[in-house]
Enzyme design. Structure first.
Site, PDB file in Angstrom:
ATOM      1  N   ARG A 171      21.734 -92.319  37.079  1.00 34.61           N
ATOM      2  CA  ARG A 171      21.526 -93.755  37.309  1.00 34.61           C
ATOM      3  C   ARG A 171      22.852 -94.497  37.485  1.00 34.61           C
ATOM      4  O   ARG A 171      22.968 -95.399  38.312  1.00 34.61           O
ATOM      5  CB  ARG A 171      20.757 -94.373  36.136  1.00 34.61           C
ATOM      6  CG  ARG A 171      19.280 -94.041  36.117  1.00 34.61           C
ATOM      7  CD  ARG A 171      18.593 -94.643  34.909  1.00 34.61           C
ATOM      8  NE  ARG A 171      17.172 -94.378  34.937  1.00 34.61           N
ATOM      9  CZ  ARG A 171      16.271 -95.166  35.504  1.00 34.61           C
ATOM     10  NH1 ARG A 171      16.663 -96.277  36.084  1.00 34.61           N
ATOM     11  NH2 ARG A 171      14.989 -94.849  35.483  1.00 34.61           N
ATOM     12  N   TYR A 224      16.975 -81.436  35.240  1.00 35.25           N
ATOM     13  CA  TYR A 224      17.483 -81.272  36.605  1.00 35.25           C
ATOM     14  C   TYR A 224      18.960 -81.638  36.655  1.00 35.25           C
ATOM     15  O   TYR A 224      19.460 -82.377  35.802  1.00 35.25           O
ATOM     16  CB  TYR A 224      16.684 -82.108  37.611  1.00 35.25           C
ATOM     17  CG  TYR A 224      16.511 -83.566  37.270  1.00 35.25           C
ATOM     18  CD1 TYR A 224      17.508 -84.506  37.541  1.00 35.25           C
ATOM     19  CD2 TYR A 224      15.328 -84.018  36.696  1.00 35.25           C
ATOM     20  CE1 TYR A 224      17.335 -85.842  37.248  1.00 35.25           C
ATOM     21  CE2 TYR A 224      15.137 -85.358  36.398  1.00 35.25           C
ATOM     22  CZ  TYR A 224      16.145 -86.262  36.681  1.00 35.25           C
ATOM     23  OH  TYR A 224      15.965 -87.598  36.385  1.00 35.25           O
ATOM     24  N   ASP A 241      10.353-103.293  37.807  1.00 34.51           N
ATOM     25  CA  ASP A 241       9.744-103.276  36.476  1.00 34.51           C
ATOM     26  C   ASP A 241       9.308-104.654  36.008  1.00 34.51           C
ATOM     27  O   ASP A 241       8.390-104.769  35.189  1.00 34.51           O
ATOM     28  CB  ASP A 241      10.720-102.690  35.446  1.00 34.51           C
ATOM     29  CG  ASP A 241      10.758-101.173  35.488  1.00 34.51           C
ATOM     30  OD1 ASP A 241       9.968-100.571  36.234  1.00 34.51           O
ATOM     31  OD2 ASP A 241      11.590-100.580  34.765  1.00 34.51           O
ATOM     32  N   GLU A 289      23.521-111.645  36.622  1.00 34.08           N
ATOM     33  CA  GLU A 289      23.428-110.547  35.671  1.00 34.08           C
ATOM     34  C   GLU A 289      24.039-110.981  34.342  1.00 34.08           C
ATOM     35  O   GLU A 289      25.205-111.372  34.289  1.00 34.08           O
ATOM     36  CB  GLU A 289      24.149-109.314  36.211  1.00 34.08           C
ATOM     37  CG  GLU A 289      24.287-108.163  35.225  1.00 34.08           C
ATOM     38  CD  GLU A 289      22.961-107.736  34.614  1.00 34.08           C
ATOM     39  OE1 GLU A 289      22.886-107.683  33.370  1.00 34.08           O
ATOM     40  OE2 GLU A 289      22.017-107.466  35.372  1.00 34.08           O
TER      41      GLU A 289
END
Length: 399
Positions: free
Chosen positions: A108, A220, A298, A34
């Site tokens: 998230r 939401y 993705d 990462e």
């Protein structure tokens, strides 16, 4: 590092971390690269239907998400033209029981934190922060993965490399440099607000989907109901580097006011003080793998968010990838065959979800007589029948 059953994963987003846990569960050693020095998930909320939450539960994430993930009672379909609700899809406890897994709405950052905590207690997963994938070469022993940490380069031998590094994937650029993200012409405005900032009747445990002319609005609860996630999708242009930037709150407020949206929708758009604008890009249906290198999430199939399945498809990818690799041989040819099988198993389903997302985006944005017909059709169908149209997504299980 010995190459035996070692899989490198580029990217520590939701797809990459899920893949690392799924691989470790199948007896592999996963090394996650990462480039960020610290994991700070961008964006705000996301929806995880049972096809995705089922996998996370099996990976042990449910206790870590307790108190954070919300099970909404329903998805309320609202029409700007009609001025309010036209249908209610029951996705609460009864639907959870039927599907055998919950429908979650979650921040998230909360999901990534739960995945990270699980990674930290999984011995066969190594997370290298501040370490960027740079290059990969093939040879008789497998792959040599080149990484960069600041000015320092490091090389390791591995069985396979998985690109889970998002729509601007460096791994995909290495494999298929001609494949480039395509701007959809749509901008997602994303923001959150404290639930206490809204009247109580607007903070119940539900997903609101407002459909209107050339735009739609979704709201939401997240973070255990303490916050509300708001997303507005409108048309726009994009001519700047990257794909996100701060948004002017007055601009989006004016959009909904000038289009004469109902008061509730305008209130939701006005309640958010800090917006982030995200250009919505997609990828064409191209190759997902080459030899011992494959793409996930993705990086392979970025799609429009109008089926609420972007994260779900990445999570599914991770589970299928780990299963295919565990069932194949561990030599170079066996790994390549396993990744080919993974891509073959996933391409059809993901393509169907991408088509659904594009179609639903068009339906949400109808106006005039077409919007009248849409609203009437949804009313006649009713919530349970509308929900059953999603069974092919929600009931999916890894075979």
């Amino acid at each position: 590092m010995a190459p035996s059953r070692t899989i490198f994963v580029a990217g520590a987003g939701i797809g990459g971390l899920t893949a690392s846990l799924a691989l470790a569960r199948k007896g592999f050693r996963a090394v996650v690269l990462e480039k960020a020095e610290k994991l700070e998930e961008a964006g705000a909320g996301l929806q995880l239907s049972p096809n995705a939450s089922r996998i996370l539960v099996e990976l042990g994430l449910e206790p870590r998400l307790a108190g954070r993930a919300v099970v909404p009672e329903s998805i309320n379909i609202m029409s700007a033209r009609a001025g309010g609700e036209i249908c209610r899809l029951p996705v609460g406890e009864a639907a959870t029981f039927r599907a055998g897994a919950p429908y979650w709405v979650v921040h998230r950052a909360d999901l990534q934190a739960a995945l990270l905590a699980q990674v930290e207690v999984t011995p066969d997963v190594e997370l290298r922060l501040g370490c960027q994938f740079e290059d990969v070469t093939k040879h008789a022993r497998g792959l040599t993965v080149v990484q960069r940490r600041g000015l320092t380069r490091q090389q390791d031998v591995a069985n396979a490399l998985i690109g889970a590094d998002g729509i601007w994937s460096s791994v995909r650029s290495h494999l298929f440099p001609e494949v480039q993200p395509q701007f959809s012409g749509l901008i997602a405005w994303r923001g959150t607000l404290e639930a206490t900032a809204l009247p109580r009747e607007y903070t119940s445990s539900r997903v609101q989907l407002w459909m209107g002319p050339n735009a739609h609005l979704v709201a939401y609860p997240i973070s255990g109901g303490r916050q509300v996630n708001v997303v507005a999708i409108v048309g726009g242009t994009w001519n700047r580097p990257g794909w996100s930037s701060p948004g002017d709150a007055n601009e989006i407020k004016q959009f909904f006011a000038s289009a004469r949206w109902p008061a509730t929708a305008r209130m939701l758009a006005s309640a958010v003080d800090e917006w982030k604008r995200w250009a919505l890009f997609t990828l064409p249906d191209d190759e997902w793998h080459e030899g011992q290198i494959a793409l996930l999430g993705d990086a392979a199939h970025a799609m429009l968010p109008f089926a609420a399945q972007g994260a779900g498809m990445a999570i599914e990818d991770a589970a299928v990838l780990a299963k295919c690799l565990s069932e194949g041989a561990s030599d170079a040819d066996g790994i390549a065959a396993s990744l080919k099988k993974y891509a073959r198993q996933r391409r059809g389903r993901v393509a169907r979800v991408k088509r659904l997302a594009r179609r639903q985006g068009r339906i949400y944005h109808l106006s005039g007589p077409m919007a009248v017909a849409r609203d009437l059709y949804i009313r006649v169908m009713g919530g349970r029948r509308m929900l059953s149209r999603q069974d092919w997504i929600y009931d999916w299980r890894i075979s």
